[in-house]
Design a protein around this motif. Structure first.
Motif, PDB file in Angstrom:
ATOM      1  N   ASP A 471       0.825  -1.212   0.000  1.00 26.22           N
ATOM      2  CA  ASP A 471       0.000   0.000   0.000  1.00 26.22           C
ATOM      3  C   ASP A 471       0.859   1.262   0.000  1.00 26.22           C
ATOM      4  O   ASP A 471       1.977   1.264   0.522  1.00 26.22           O
ATOM      5  N   ALA A 472       0.302   2.337  -0.517  1.00 20.42           N
ATOM      6  CA  ALA A 472       1.019   3.622  -0.505  1.00 20.42           C
ATOM      7  C   ALA A 472       1.164   4.105   0.934  1.00 20.42           C
ATOM      8  O   ALA A 472       2.170   4.669   1.333  1.00 20.42           O
ATOM      9  N   GLU A 473       0.114   3.844   1.729  1.00 20.32           N
ATOM     10  CA  GLU A 473       0.175   4.280   3.140  1.00 20.32           C
ATOM     11  C   GLU A 473       0.370   3.063   4.006  1.00 20.32           C
ATOM     12  O   GLU A 473      -0.475   2.171   4.047  1.00 20.32           O
ATOM     13  N   ILE A 474       1.500   3.044   4.700  1.00 16.21           N
ATOM     14  CA  ILE A 474       1.762   1.877   5.546  1.00 16.21           C
ATOM     15  C   ILE A 474       1.782   2.298   7.001  1.00 16.21           C
ATOM     16  O   ILE A 474       2.409   3.293   7.370  1.00 16.21           O
ATOM     17  N   GLY A 475       1.096   1.540   7.814  1.00 15.48           N
ATOM     18  CA  GLY A 475       1.112   1.851   9.239  1.00 15.48           C
ATOM     19  C   GLY A 475      -0.063   1.236   9.946  1.00 15.48           C
ATOM     20  O   GLY A 475      -0.759   0.379   9.408  1.00 15.48           O
ATOM     21  N   GLY A 476      -0.278   1.682  11.157  1.00  7.98           N
ATOM     22  CA  GLY A 476      -1.373   1.162  11.971  1.00  7.98           C
ATOM     23  C   GLY A 476      -0.903   1.070  13.412  1.00  7.98           C
ATOM     24  O   GLY A 476       0.141   1.632  13.790  1.00  7.98           O
ATOM     25  N   GLU A 477      -1.639   0.318  14.173  1.00  3.84           N
ATOM     26  CA  GLU A 477      -1.304   0.192  15.597  1.00  3.84           C
ATOM     27  C   GLU A 477      -0.032  -0.645  15.791  1.00  3.84           C
ATOM     28  O   GLU A 477       0.167  -1.643  15.081  1.00  3.84           O
ATOM     29  N   ALA A 478       0.833  -0.221  16.717  1.00  7.78           N
ATOM     30  CA  ALA A 478       1.973  -1.071  17.096  1.00  7.78           C
ATOM     31  C   ALA A 478       1.374  -2.187  17.944  1.00  7.78           C
ATOM     32  O   ALA A 478       1.183  -2.045  19.158  1.00  7.78           O
ATOM     33  N   ASP A 526      -8.733  -8.003  14.369  1.00  8.87           N
ATOM     34  CA  ASP A 526      -9.703  -6.975  14.756  1.00  8.87           C
ATOM     35  C   ASP A 526      -9.261  -5.593  14.291  1.00  8.87           C
ATOM     36  O   ASP A 526     -10.070  -4.759  13.902  1.00  8.87           O
ATOM     37  N   ALA A 527      -7.931  -5.348  14.361  1.00 14.89           N
ATOM     38  CA  ALA A 527      -7.426  -4.015  14.004  1.00 14.89           C
ATOM     39  C   ALA A 527      -7.176  -3.900  12.505  1.00 14.89           C
ATOM     40  O   ALA A 527      -6.688  -2.887  12.038  1.00 14.89           O
ATOM     41  N   ASP A 528      -7.473  -4.995  11.786  1.00  7.54           N
ATOM     42  CA  ASP A 528      -7.197  -5.017  10.349  1.00  7.54           C
ATOM     43  C   ASP A 528      -5.705  -4.800  10.076  1.00  7.54           C
ATOM     44  O   ASP A 528      -5.305  -4.041   9.210  1.00  7.54           O
ATOM     45  N   GLY A 529      -4.900  -5.448  10.872  1.00  5.06           N
ATOM     46  CA  GLY A 529      -3.444  -5.381  10.689  1.00  5.06           C
ATOM     47  C   GLY A 529      -2.827  -4.217  11.438  1.00  5.06           C
ATOM     48  O   GLY A 529      -3.497  -3.516  12.192  1.00  5.06           O
ATOM     49  N   GLY A 530      -1.525  -4.036  11.228  1.00  2.00           N
ATOM     50  CA  GLY A 530      -0.787  -2.988  11.931  1.00  2.00           C
ATOM     51  C   GLY A 530       0.696  -3.223  11.739  1.00  2.00           C
ATOM     52  O   GLY A 530       1.120  -3.779  10.718  1.00  2.00           O
ATOM     53  N   VAL A 531       1.477  -2.813  12.746  1.00  2.14           N
ATOM     54  CA  VAL A 531       2.931  -2.995  12.623  1.00  2.14           C
ATOM     55  C   VAL A 531       3.483  -3.682  13.874  1.00  2.14           C
ATOM     56  O   VAL A 531       2.821  -3.748  14.904  1.00  2.14           O
ATOM     57  N   LEU A 532       4.716  -4.162  13.760  1.00  3.86           N
ATOM     58  CA  LEU A 532       5.395  -4.797  14.895  1.00  3.86           C
ATOM     59  C   LEU A 532       6.637  -3.989  15.250  1.00  3.86           C
ATOM     60  O   LEU A 532       7.259  -3.378  14.372  1.00  3.86           O
ATOM     61  N   VAL A 533       7.001  -4.036  16.533  1.00  2.00           N
ATOM     62  CA  VAL A 533       8.194  -3.335  16.999  1.00  2.00           C
ATOM     63  C   VAL A 533       9.046  -4.340  17.772  1.00  2.00           C
ATOM     64  O   VAL A 533       8.516  -5.119  18.577  1.00  2.00           O
ATOM     65  N   TYR A 587      13.492   2.934  19.726  1.00  2.00           N
ATOM     66  CA  TYR A 587      12.870   1.720  20.269  1.00  2.00           C
ATOM     67  C   TYR A 587      12.311   1.996  21.671  1.00  2.00           C
ATOM     68  O   TYR A 587      11.181   1.638  21.991  1.00  2.00           O
ATOM     69  N   GLU A 588      13.139   2.670  22.490  1.00  2.00           N
ATOM     70  CA  GLU A 588      12.705   2.969  23.862  1.00  2.00           C
ATOM     71  C   GLU A 588      11.455   3.844  23.881  1.00  2.00           C
ATOM     72  O   GLU A 588      10.576   3.682  24.711  1.00  2.00           O
ATOM     73  N   GLN A 589      11.400   4.788  22.935  1.00  2.00           N
ATOM     74  CA  GLN A 589      10.300   5.765  22.952  1.00  2.00           C
ATOM     75  C   GLN A 589       8.957   5.205  22.492  1.00  2.00           C
ATOM     76  O   GLN A 589       7.915   5.694  22.903  1.00  2.00           O
ATOM     77  N   ILE A 590       9.015   4.189  21.624  1.00  2.00           N
ATOM     78  CA  ILE A 590       7.742   3.653  21.104  1.00  2.00           C
ATOM     79  C   ILE A 590       7.059   2.790  22.159  1.00  2.00           C
ATOM     80  O   ILE A 590       7.707   2.013  22.850  1.00  2.00           O
ATOM     81  N   ASP A 591       5.766   2.930  22.268  1.00  2.00           N
ATOM     82  CA  ASP A 591       4.995   2.064  23.177  1.00  2.00           C
ATOM     83  C   ASP A 591       4.067   1.169  22.371  1.00  2.00           C
ATOM     84  O   ASP A 591       3.581   1.578  21.306  1.00  2.00           O
ATOM     85  N   GLN A 592       3.829  -0.001  22.912  1.00  2.00           N
ATOM     86  CA  GLN A 592       2.814  -0.863  22.296  1.00  2.00           C
ATOM     87  C   GLN A 592       1.489  -0.090  22.279  1.00  2.00           C
ATOM     88  O   GLN A 592       1.172   0.606  23.255  1.00  2.00           O
ATOM     89  N   GLY A 593       0.739  -0.195  21.209  1.00  2.00           N
ATOM     90  CA  GLY A 593      -0.542   0.525  21.133  1.00  2.00           C
ATOM     91  C   GLY A 593      -0.418   1.863  20.418  1.00  2.00           C
ATOM     92  O   GLY A 593      -1.429   2.443  20.007  1.00  2.00           O
ATOM     93  N   ASP A 594       0.815   2.377  20.224  1.00  2.00           N
ATOM     94  CA  ASP A 594       0.988   3.642  19.504  1.00  2.00           C
ATOM     95  C   ASP A 594       0.465   3.500  18.088  1.00  2.00           C
ATOM     96  O   ASP A 594       0.497   2.411  17.503  1.00  2.00           O
ATOM     97  N   ASP A 595       0.034   4.652  17.558  1.00  2.00           N
ATOM     98  CA  ASP A 595      -0.433   4.658  16.163  1.00  2.00           C
ATOM     99  C   ASP A 595       0.754   5.106  15.302  1.00  2.00           C
ATOM    100  O   ASP A 595       1.210   6.239  15.421  1.00  2.00           O
TER     101      ASP A 595
END
Ligand code: MIC
Ligand code: SF4
Length: 662
Positions: A471-478, A526-533, A587-595
């Motif tokens: 997709d042109a736009e990639i992203g979603g919930e961590a 449920d979230a229709d996909g997302g990303v992993l950290v 890595y430290e700054q990102i939290d699970q659940g971030d958009d």
């Protein structure tokens, strides 16, 4: 300038690029191997690519991981694999004939040849001078179709071995010593070449134990020069004519030299639950041991099991301990049986398994809760043995057998002192054909003997999912934030309950990352996909492409990690998931659940060679993530994965693999 052994073999097989570390090269593949749990996808992909015949000199399909066939799904897989090997022209090794690495070593591995295998321990025959590399199934399918294999030219590291191993120290201890020093990510982007008088002193089974465990260092491969010992070993397998002399030039240049003085080594263990958690056996002396297993693709040769048999002669396994021998091949079992060693071990209380991976991935012989298991295997990742919070130690057959005799972890040197009559068994070579006992190859079906002509698919064998572009736009919930060294066993566990779905991605994906968070798959849907950290070395361990395929199926579009394991990163490209590197601070700054959203147009950036992407978090702050990819990997990614890329190539380009209708 002189060349290393690796450079010589690569030079002979080079079809694209230059042998400059870090640059992508394309190499011709002489042999491929695949096994039952990765093989079904390999052949389904071979079929999806419209390929009609194996193009490599040799291809071999093994049935080794799940040979107990608890479920018709496993048996259906094996029947499908036999039909695929027969239809497309590969050798087929029947279930129970042994573990791919051991059986391939015995029957086909040849010095100077290249081998690509859909199993991470494919580098095992490096011990006899073969350049062998593990890869994801799709790369195997393309190589079998005649396409080159692309890999980043590794740095070649010289591991210079001096001296001889003292009594009770073994090749396993050399490998464990290196793991303790270099860690499970110390070999990423490297090939280890073993040289020096210490290497010359080692026999082929010892060398292949070391090259097998090179995978645990994250190395692309490991290799030894060839010599009289190689020739002798090939002769014992009745294949002496395949010997090729392979030496590094005197002025070969290595990226680095690691010195190991073998005289200083002692019996070691890798304590739970990482192969680099290495310590002298004595540090754990006195620990109660309920289970001991000798075997696997690391220490499953006749020469690995014989020391255990000798140690047990006239002795018994401690009453509180169970000892299992799981030979690496039927050849090893048959030799031990014909010489009476099997009976000797049985009398001592040993339980014999068929030649299978089995317990190594939690299929059978699952340890009891809160108990210690000592195994001569190569991986002790948490939960891999089939029970959560397991306590698996890795060690040599000698250390394992000493524990079986006493019921406790014990330094075998101390046990020998205590018992007075226990001698260090040393290493005695076996010969495939003993006098008057023509050992048969009845469990290998050659392409000429093929039974099937056409694919036989059971109801559990699904289709290969194909993604058409990113997709042109990639992203979603961590959806998940993970730590360092997440293994492919965390991403898609290989235990019996799950393994049976390897040919059915829809079902298998339900187990994605369940070892980290069992709500992940459902949350992802449920979230229709997302990303992993993730932290460092994401995806270490197995070659299983299911660890990319299933996240793709669940809608995962990108993985942000501090670093990636080699095979897994290639698998992410192959299935159209964007692997992006982030620094420790981000890595430290990102939290699970971030958009998390990539601000740039990803397909355009991927195609144009952009290597830094701006990423927005919660529309609040931004970071930069790096895409380290070759031009070819960028094309694959932009196409949505290798399957669609190869298909596109054949409607307007060339991937190297030759479809049936070409
Ligand atoms: C392993 O040791 O983890 C496996 C099971 O052999 C894997 C292959 C697989 O997942 O099927 C490997 O090493 O690649
Ligand atoms: Fe089989 Fe274990 Fe070797 Fe993997 S590591 S091939 S599961 S024996």
């Amino acid at each position: 300038m002189g060349q290393t052994i690796t450079e010589k073999i690569l030079d002979d097989h080079l079809v694209e690029g230059e042998l400059t570390p870090g640059e992508e090269i394309g190499i011709e593949i002489d042999q491929v191997l695949t096994q039952d749990t990765t093989g079904t996808m390999v052949w389904l992909q071979f079929e999806a690519l419209d390929l009609d015949e194996v193009q490599t000199e040799l291809a071999a399909q093994y049935c080794d991981h799940q040979t107990y066939q608890f479920d018709f799904k496993n048996t259906d897989d094996h029947r499908f694999l036999r039909s695929a090997a027969g239809t497309y022209g590969a050798y087929f090794s029947r279930p129970g004939n042994g573990i791919c690495h051991q059986v391939h070593k015995e029957n086909f591995a040849a010095p100077g040849k290249t081998l690509l295998g859909s199993d991470s321990h494919t580098p095992t025959p490096g011990g006899l001078g073969q350049l062998a590399i593990g890869a994801g199934g799709l790369d195997i399918a393309v190589a079998m179709g005649g396409g080159p294999y692309y890999v980043e030219m590794p740095e070649v590291v010289n591991v210079h071995l001096e001296g001889e191993l003292p009594e009770w120290a073994t090749a396993k201890d050399i490998a464990l010593h290196l793991l303790g020093e270099l860690t499970v990510k110390g070999g990423v982007g490297k090939i280890f070449e073993y040289t020096g008088p210490g290497a010359e002193n080692l026999t082929i089974p010892e060398r292949t134990t070391i090259t097998n465990l090179g995978t645990e260092l994250g190395a692309t491969s490991s290799i030894f020069a060839t010599d009289e010992k190689t020739k002798d070993w090939l002769a014992r397998q009745d294949r002496e004519e395949e010997y090729v002399d392979l030496q590094p030039d005197d002025d070969a240049e290595y990226a680095e030299t690691i010195e190991v003085d073998l005289t200083e080594l002692e019996p070691l263990v890798a304590a739970p639950s990482m192969p680099d958690n290495v310590a002298p056996v004595s540090e754990y002396a006195g620990t109660d041991v309920e289970q001991v297993i000798v075997g696997s693709c690391t220490n499953g040769a006749y020469e690995d099991i014989l020391p255990s048999a000798k140690m047990l002669e006239g002795r018994e396994v401690a009453k509180q301990t169970e000892m299992i021998v799981a030979p690496g091949s039927k050849q090893a079992s048959e030799m031990l049986a014909r010489e009476g060693w099997t009976a000797e071990m049985m009398a001592a209380g040993v339980n014999f398994s068929e030649a299978t991976c089995g317990a190594c991935i939690g299929i059978g012989h699952v340890p009891a809760s809160d108990s210690v298991s000592l195994r001569t295997f190569n991986r002790n990742f948490e939960g891999r043995s089939g029970i959560e919070d397991d306590s698996v130690f890795l060690c040599s057959p000698e250390v394992a057998t000493a524990a079986a005799i006493t019921g406790k972890i014990v330094d075998p040197r101390d046990l020998a002192d205590d018992l007075g009559d226990l001698e260090a068994p040393g290493l005695e070579m076996g010969t495939k054909y003993g006098p008057g006992m023509g050992q048969s190859d009845s469990d290998i079906i050659s392409p000429d003997e093929a039974i099937d002509d056409g694919l036989v698919k059971g109801p559990n064998i699904g289709d290969v999912p194909i993604k058409n572009g990113i997709d042109a736009e990639i992203g979603g919930e961590a959806l998940l934030k993970m730590e360092d060294n997440i293994t492919t066993d965390h991403i898609i566990p290989a235990t019996a309950d799950i393994l049976k779905f390897r040919s059915n991605i829809e079902k298998l994906s339900e187990f994605t990352l369940s070892r980290v968070d069992d709500t992940f798959a459902q949350r992802s849907l449920d979230a229709d996909g997302g990303v992993l950290v993730a932290g460092e070395n994401y995806g270490q361990g197995s070659s299983r492409e299911h660890a990319a395929l299933c996240p793709m199926y669940l809608g995962i579009e990108a993985v942000f990690a501090q670093s990636f394991a080699r095979i897994h990163k290639a698998n992410l490209f192959n299935f159209g998931i964007v692997p992006l590197a982030i620094d420790a601070e981000t890595y430290e700054q990102i939290d699970q659940g971030d958009d998390i959203h990539i601000v740039d147009d990803v397909p355009a950036g991927v195609r144009s060679g952009q290597d830094e992407f701006t990423v927005s978090v919660n529309d609040d702050w931004e970071f930069t993530a790096e895409l380290d990819a070759s031009e070819r990997e960028r094309e694959i990614l932009a196409a949505g994965g290798k399957l669609s890329w190869v298909k596109q190539q054949h409607t307007g380009g060339d991937s190297g693999a030759a479809p049936a209708d070409d």
